[in-house]
Design a protein around this motif. Structure first.
Motif, PDB file in Angstrom:
ATOM      1  N   GLU A   5       0.819  -1.214   0.000  1.00  0.00           N
ATOM      2  CA  GLU A   5       0.000   0.000   0.000  1.00  0.00           C
ATOM      3  C   GLU A   5       0.852   1.264   0.000  1.00  0.00           C
ATOM      4  OE1 GLU A   5      -2.761   0.117   3.197  1.00  0.00           O
ATOM      5  OE2 GLU A   5      -3.366  -1.979   2.963  1.00  0.00           O
ATOM      6  N   HIS A   6       2.088   1.154   0.479  1.00  0.00           N
ATOM      7  CA  HIS A   6       2.940   2.330   0.652  1.00  0.00           C
ATOM      8  C   HIS A   6       3.991   2.476  -0.436  1.00  0.00           C
ATOM      9  CE1 HIS A   6       1.184   1.488   4.595  1.00  0.00           C
ATOM     10  NE2 HIS A   6       1.246   2.788   4.782  1.00  0.00           N
ATOM     11  N   ALA A   7       3.846   1.705  -1.509  1.00  0.00           N
ATOM     12  CA  ALA A   7       4.770   1.851  -2.642  1.00  0.00           C
ATOM     13  C   ALA A   7       4.578   3.222  -3.285  1.00  0.00           C
ATOM     14  CB  ALA A   7       4.508   0.750  -3.660  1.00  0.00           C
ATOM     15  N   GLU A   8       5.688   3.891  -3.598  1.00  0.00           N
ATOM     16  CA  GLU A   8       5.646   5.245  -4.160  1.00  0.00           C
ATOM     17  C   GLU A   8       6.634   5.367  -5.320  1.00  0.00           C
ATOM     18  OE1 GLU A   8       4.811   8.149  -0.287  1.00  0.00           O
ATOM     19  OE2 GLU A   8       6.869   7.808  -0.976  1.00  0.00           O
ATOM     20  N   PHE A   9       6.463   6.413  -6.085  1.00  0.00           N
ATOM     21  CA  PHE A   9       7.510   6.843  -7.015  1.00  0.00           C
ATOM     22  C   PHE A   9       7.581   8.366  -6.950  1.00  0.00           C
ATOM     23  CE2 PHE A   9       3.619   6.636  -9.490  1.00  0.00           C
ATOM     24  CZ  PHE A   9       3.621   7.809 -10.219  1.00  0.00           C
ATOM     25  N   ARG A  10       8.691   8.901  -7.416  1.00  0.00           N
ATOM     26  CA  ARG A  10       8.882  10.356  -7.387  1.00  0.00           C
ATOM     27  C   ARG A  10       8.713  10.933  -8.787  1.00  0.00           C
ATOM     28  NH1 ARG A  10      14.311  11.951  -4.335  1.00  0.00           N
ATOM     29  NH2 ARG A  10      15.189  10.478  -5.834  1.00  0.00           N
ATOM     30  N   ARG A  11       8.136  12.105  -8.834  1.00  0.00           N
ATOM     31  CA  ARG A  11       8.024  12.835 -10.101  1.00  0.00           C
ATOM     32  C   ARG A  11       8.189  14.321  -9.811  1.00  0.00           C
ATOM     33  NH1 ARG A  11       3.004  15.242 -10.397  1.00  0.00           N
ATOM     34  NH2 ARG A  11       1.420  14.405  -8.960  1.00  0.00           N
ATOM     35  N   ARG A  12       8.502  15.063 -10.857  1.00  0.00           N
ATOM     36  CA  ARG A  12       8.681  16.518 -10.715  1.00  0.00           C
ATOM     37  C   ARG A  12       7.454  17.237 -11.245  1.00  0.00           C
ATOM     38  NH1 ARG A  12      13.343  18.723  -9.190  1.00  0.00           N
ATOM     39  NH2 ARG A  12      15.188  17.377  -9.011  1.00  0.00           N
ATOM     40  N   ASP A  13       7.036  18.248 -10.506  1.00  0.00           N
ATOM     41  CA  ASP A  13       5.898  19.067 -10.913  1.00  0.00           C
ATOM     42  C   ASP A  13       6.274  20.525 -10.664  1.00  0.00           C
ATOM     43  OD1 ASP A  13       3.487  20.160 -11.563  1.00  0.00           O
ATOM     44  OD2 ASP A  13       2.314  19.107 -10.035  1.00  0.00           O
ATOM     45  N   ASP A  14       6.492  21.287 -11.757  1.00  0.00           N
ATOM     46  CA  ASP A  14       6.933  22.683 -11.650  1.00  0.00           C
ATOM     47  C   ASP A  14       8.200  22.816 -10.812  1.00  0.00           C
ATOM     48  OD1 ASP A  14       4.897  23.601 -13.244  1.00  0.00           O
ATOM     49  OD2 ASP A  14       3.545  23.990 -11.545  1.00  0.00           O
ATOM     50  N   GLY A  15       9.120  21.883 -11.001  1.00  0.00           N
ATOM     51  CA  GLY A  15      10.398  21.940 -10.298  1.00  0.00           C
ATOM     52  C   GLY A  15      10.373  21.340  -8.908  1.00  0.00           C
ATOM     53  N   LYS A  16       9.194  20.997  -8.391  1.00  0.00           N
ATOM     54  CA  LYS A  16       9.084  20.405  -7.058  1.00  0.00           C
ATOM     55  C   LYS A  16       9.021  18.890  -7.172  1.00  0.00           C
ATOM     56  CE  LYS A  16       6.315  22.041  -4.018  1.00  0.00           C
ATOM     57  NZ  LYS A  16       5.087  22.494  -3.327  1.00  0.00           N
ATOM     58  N   ILE A  17       9.645  18.209  -6.218  1.00  0.00           N
ATOM     59  CA  ILE A  17       9.597  16.743  -6.181  1.00  0.00           C
ATOM     60  C   ILE A  17       8.318  16.323  -5.463  1.00  0.00           C
ATOM     61  CG2 ILE A  17      10.670  14.660  -5.268  1.00  0.00           C
ATOM     62  CD1 ILE A  17      13.365  15.947  -5.661  1.00  0.00           C
ATOM     63  N   ILE A  18       7.506  15.529  -6.146  1.00  0.00           N
ATOM     64  CA  ILE A  18       6.249  15.039  -5.598  1.00  0.00           C
ATOM     65  C   ILE A  18       6.369  13.537  -5.380  1.00  0.00           C
ATOM     66  CG2 ILE A  18       3.764  14.838  -5.950  1.00  0.00           C
ATOM     67  CD1 ILE A  18       4.713  17.705  -5.732  1.00  0.00           C
ATOM     68  N   HIS A  19       5.966  13.073  -4.183  1.00  0.00           N
ATOM     69  CA  HIS A  19       5.904  11.641  -3.908  1.00  0.00           C
ATOM     70  C   HIS A  19       4.474  11.177  -4.168  1.00  0.00           C
ATOM     71  CE1 HIS A  19       9.589  12.631  -1.673  1.00  0.00           C
ATOM     72  NE2 HIS A  19       9.929  11.366  -1.862  1.00  0.00           N
ATOM     73  N   GLU A  20       4.322  10.303  -5.138  1.00  0.00           N
ATOM     74  CA  GLU A  20       2.988   9.807  -5.493  1.00  0.00           C
ATOM     75  C   GLU A  20       2.877   8.335  -5.110  1.00  0.00           C
ATOM     76  OE1 GLU A  20       0.370   8.998  -9.525  1.00  0.00           O
ATOM     77  OE2 GLU A  20       1.528  10.869  -9.383  1.00  0.00           O
TER      78      GLU A  20
END
Length: 981
Positions: free
Chosen positions: A120-135
């Motif tokens: 349930e806690h698996a995540e990946f990182r992506r960038r959104d407007d230069g900010k790192i978002i954990h999804e």
């Protein structure tokens, strides 16, 4: 237990390690299996194919190559992580030595339950407007490999779960590298999910279990303890190494794992089973008895009572918020499960936790607060109410008191006070303020105590100042320096503020150590009596043990606060610089300013090196150089090594006396209410008589064991000094009146340094007070105390709350000053953080030396781990809207009514005090009883009046328009903060 480890090596070597075996030849019964939602998408199920496994480890999936593209054209891909799931040793013995294959099946199912939670806690990182978002993706692919032996070739049922470094949003979507941040945060909860599920399945197979509710561990009842120890060679090696070298925490113990790892020995699984059977033969009778009991119990489905699950859920919530206002959902689940291992499972508790969220008794946080990674941050409505109550108290305290000193009196006193301009400005601001609650935020050593002394001399005639602090030593220090009476916060609260009037000024030092509950009770006493409260503190120093950071929060909510930014304690330029930079968060720069930072050795060597250097000092220099450590385990090690050195020097006598000591068991108020948290041999004392049970205040009672009442309620069996057995229900009575201690022993000799560990009115001793044993005769010690050079005889057979007084924890050293300090800061310790480091070095006037394994890693950890507590309002993002000004505007009518009521309450209180004073003490028993009855009648009368007023306030038409528009939590404040969970 679940132990995560980052995989190293080439995909081919990793694949071989898990599929072929390393230190013994795998057997057919040790199966492998694909798992995870992505595995289903890829059509992978059943045994793990080594070739497919190797490709996935290399990042090859559906024609996509995962990894970072380097400048030289190479693609660098990290293969994944191993989350190893380990069965308890008794479970391994019954499954692998006695051959109960049902247990292996139960283990596999419990592993699956834990992995479903982890996924349930698996995540990946992506960038959104230069900010790192954990999804959060909630999707994994992993390969499971069950093994039956440890590296030392003991029976050890465990499953390696190789989580591959890939995830995606859904079937058919492109893969991304996996972010394991949340999975690492939740691995302890996943481990508890496994243990509860396994223990419940074992009970359904007919086994009984023995549990440790504090750690959430269990073993099968009836498995010989001696055999468990004999077949735990690997665990014993790690434990012994960790104890010997003072290593604590998971990261530090991992070091013990690698440093004790011996050479590999090849063997087949059949050979190992033959060895295990031979080793178990001496215990055949015990196994036969256990297996007969299991057969008699038989297999049966065991349902979980909803009321039991509800109690476990509430315990998980309440115990978690003892220390922090905001916790992860997973922590609440883990604590609730740990308290009832084998009785409840995650599937029983999670629906109830979700119900609390639906009913808004559990609230999801969205903002960063404290240091923890809050993957699913939650706070309780009760915690929010406490912090909202702080806002209300600040609003009610505005313009609600007379100045402590007039301008004329201040001017006359300031002329010869020798204060700095900044100190004068702070003093004038506090002394002339008409706010009932004010604060002075000062850096460590800023001269706050000096200000209190000057304020005392300038105060208006009739003003009664009292020095308060969370610890007795801090209160005494402030009282002695300012020449005013002192007492602890706990003693004031226990008295109910008896005798307080609006002529009192409560000067509360070390306010940063206050928890939210204590702060609220102090503010409520101030509101009822009109007594002024001046909070002195530094919110960069070590904070409260209990939940909350009220001193920081009161400032954010609008408390009038004066600032002192210059330290007067540090006497050298380098120390001033070290303290200034530490406060600013520049820990690398701060370390540069210390006298010396000793590095390049293991954690165990650090303590030895520190002790060696300290013992080389001249006796007069030792007396002014304090050793500061972070936790009690390290303190005991350092004390022991210092005593060894001092004995060889002849500084302490060669002949020791072995004496019993009592050390706090560190049970929380929640744990004190449950019999399952008490252990045989512990000592319990009570702050109040319990007549019905025949329990006397301040007497010692030893725990004999647990028992049950006819209604099934668990009780604690106690025995007093005369051998009388008492059946005691810990759920009856207030937890604050219960003290629980563990029994231990210490060697003591003439010449030893000693530290008192519990304040004693009888002996006139403060907590953490130090002295030297000048004579020791049959447990009667003649001690010369440092504080007043007083010589005192103490019967250490009766008064057992002491320990060696060489090293001191940072927490107990707060409020104290030394010429120099030696600081032990192993990077692996969970207590190494910015606040503790800052507190430690600010104790020194002239210099500080620090011992750590790696300077750079220490600086990085201090910057990453501030040690700051969490706040419910901060986590909810409500600090702005709940400032006293905004709150006052929103609830103007309600606050006006409260101000009128508090004026009436104070007037009535003054009248009662005057009447009591005029009547004097009762002359006989009848008069005493009459006075008590009258007091009780007045209390009932006030309570009934409050009930009527509360009913009127909730009548239709009496709720203000502002209240209708206000958030739903604000009206909860009127219920008095009662926890209605």
């Amino acid at each position: 237990m679940i132990h995560p480890r980052r995989l190293k090596g080439t995909p081919a070597n990793v694949a071989r390690y898990y599929t072929v075996g390393d230190y013994y030849t795998k057997g057919d019964s040790e199966h492998s299996e694909w798992g995870g939602r992505i595995a289903s998408d890829l059509g992978l199920s059943g045994p793990v194919d080594p070739c497919i496994f190797q490709d996935l480890l290399a990042g090859h999936v559906r024609g996509q190559q995962l990894g970072r593209h380097r400048a030289d054209g190479r693609i660098e891909h990290h293969p994944g992580w191993d989350f190893a799931v380990n069965a308890p040793k008794s479970v391994s013995i019954m499954a692998l030595v006695r051959g109960d294959e049902r247990i292996i099946e139960a283990h596999e199912k419990a592993v699956g339950t834990a992995l479903a939670y982890l996924e349930e806690h698996a995540e990946f990182r992506r960038r959104d407007d230069g900010k790192i978002i954990h999804e959060t993706s909630g999707r994994l692919i992993y390969a499971r490999f069950t093994e039956h032996a440890s590296r030392e070739l003991d029976p050890h049922l465990h499953t390696h779960v190789v989580v591959l470094n890939m995830t995606n949003r859904g079937d058919g979507d492109r893969m991304a590298s996996l972010e394991t941040r949340s999975m690492y945060v939740e691995q302890m909860t996943a481990g508890q999910v496994y243990r509860n599920d396994l223990a419940h399945r074992l009970r359904e197979l007919g086994y009984e279990i023995e549990l440790d509710p504090r750690r959430g561990l269990f073993e099968i009842a009836g498995v010989p303890e001696r055999l468990v120890r004999e077949m735990s060679q690997r665990a014993e090696q790690i434990e012994a190494h960790a104890r010997e070298h003072g290593l604590t925490g998971q990261a530090a113990r991992r070091r013990s794992f690698y440093e004790t790892r011996g050479p590999k020995e090849r063997a087949t699984l059949d050979e190992l089973r033959s060895r295990w059977h031979e080793r178990a033969k001496p215990h055949e009778k015990s196994f036969d008895q256990l297996e007969r009991a299991v057969a008699e119990n038989g297999e049966q489905a065991i349902g979980v009572d909803r009321a039991l699950a509800g109690r476990a859920t509430l315990f998980g919530m309440r115990q978690s918020e003892v220390r922090e206002a905001v916790n992860n959902y997973g922590r609440m689940l883990r604590v609730g499960l740990a308290s009832h291992v084998g009785e409840v499972r995650s599937s029983d508790l999670r629906p109830l936790l979700d119900e609390h969220e639906i009913r808004q008794k559990l609230l999801a946080t969205s903002e960063k607060t404290g240091d923890a990674i809050l993957t699913r941050g939650r706070t309780t409505r009760q915690s929010v109410r406490r912090e909202l109550a702080l806002t209300q108290h600040i609003a009610l305290a505005l313009d609600d008191a007379r100045p402590v000193a007039s301008s004329d009196r201040l001017l006359s006193v300031l002329e010869g006070a020798g204060l700095t301009p900044q100190q004068e400005q702070a003093l004038v601001a506090v002394a002339t303020s008409r706010d009932r609650v004010t604060g002075i935020l000062g850096v460590a050593g800023a001269g706050k105590s000096t200000l209190v002394d000057v304020l005392h001399r300038a105060a208006e005639p009739g003003t009664e100042m009292v020095a308060l602090a969370p610890t007795s030593s801090a209160a005494a220090n402030l009282g002695d320096m300012a020449g005013i009476p002192s007492r602890t916060v706990a003693s004031l609260l226990a008295s109910g503020g008896q005798g307080l009037t609006d002529r009192h000024v409560l000067v509360l030092d070390e306010a940063g150590q206050l928890g939210s509950r204590q702060a609220l009770r102090i503010l409520e006493l101030s509101r009822l009596t009109g007594a002024r409260v001046i909070l002195l503190g530094d919110d960069k120093q070590t904070g409260a043990i209990e939940q909350g950071k009220p001193f920081w929060l009161l400032q954010k909510l609008g408390m009038t606060t004066a600032h002192l930014t210059e330290s007067m304690r540090q006497q050298t330029r380098s120390m001033k610089g070290a303290v200034t930079q530490a406060r600013a968060g520049d820990f690398e720069g701060s370390l540069d300013r210390l006298d010396r930072v000793v590095t390049g050795m293991r954690a165990d060597q650090l303590a030895e090196n520190l002790v060696t250097e300290w013992t080389r000092l001249k006796p007069e220099t030792r007396a002014t150089t304090n050793i500061l450590v972070l936790e009690n385990a390290t303190r005991l090690i350092v004390n022991s090594r210092i005593r060894e050195t001092l004995r060889t020097e002849g500084a302490i006598a060669a002949e020791d006396s072995r004496l019993e000591v009592l050390t706090p068991a560190a049970l929380s108020d929640e744990e004190k209410h449950f019999a399952r948290f008490y252990s045989t041999g512990q000592v319990v004392t009570f702050g109040r008589d319990i007549g019905a049970a025949g329990i006397a205040r301040d007497s010692e009672y030893r725990v004999l064991g647990m028992g049950r009442e006819p209604n099934g309620r668990q009780i604690v069996r106690l025995v007093n000094g005369n051998g009388r057995t008492i059946r005691w229900d810990p759920r009856l009575g207030a937890a604050r009146h219960i003290n629980v201690f563990n029994r231990d022993e210490r060697d003591l000799a003439e010449g030893d340094r000693i530290q008192w560990r519990l304040a004693s009115k009888q002996l006139d001793l403060k907590n953490a007070e130090r002295g030297t044993v000048e004579k020791l005769d049959a447990g009667i010690a003649t001690i010369r105390w440092d504080r007043d050079d007083r010589l005192q005889q103490v019967d250490l057979g009766e008064h057992k709350y002491w320990d060696h007084g060489y090293a001191e924890t940072v927490y107990s050293a707060q409020s104290k000053t030394y010429a120099r300090v030696y600081v032990l800061a192993p990077v692996g310790s969970g207590l190494v953080n910015g606040q503790n480091y800052y507190t430690a070095i600010t104790r020194a006037r002239f210099g500080a030396k620090l011992w750590t394994e790696d300077r750079e890693k220490l600086a990085e950890k201090l910057a990453a781990q501030s040690g700051e507590k969490t706040s419910a309002l901060e986590g909810l993002g409500r600090l702005g809207q709940d400032r006293a000004t905004a709150f006052g505007a929103r609830h103007e009518g309600h606050l006006t009514a409260l101000r009128s009521q508090q004026r009436l309450d104070r007037s009535e209180r003054q009248e009662r005090l005057a009447n009591r004073s005029s009547r004097g003490k009762p002359s006989n028993l009848a008069e005493n009883l009459a006075l008590r009855a009258r007091g009780a009648a007045e209390i009932v009368d006030r309570w009934l009046g409050a009930v009527v007023e509360s009913h009127r306030a909730t009548e239709p038409g009496r709720v203000s328009q502002e209240d209708r528009k206000a958030p739903s939590l604000d009206p909860e404040l009127r219920r008095g903060g009662r926890d209605d969970r």
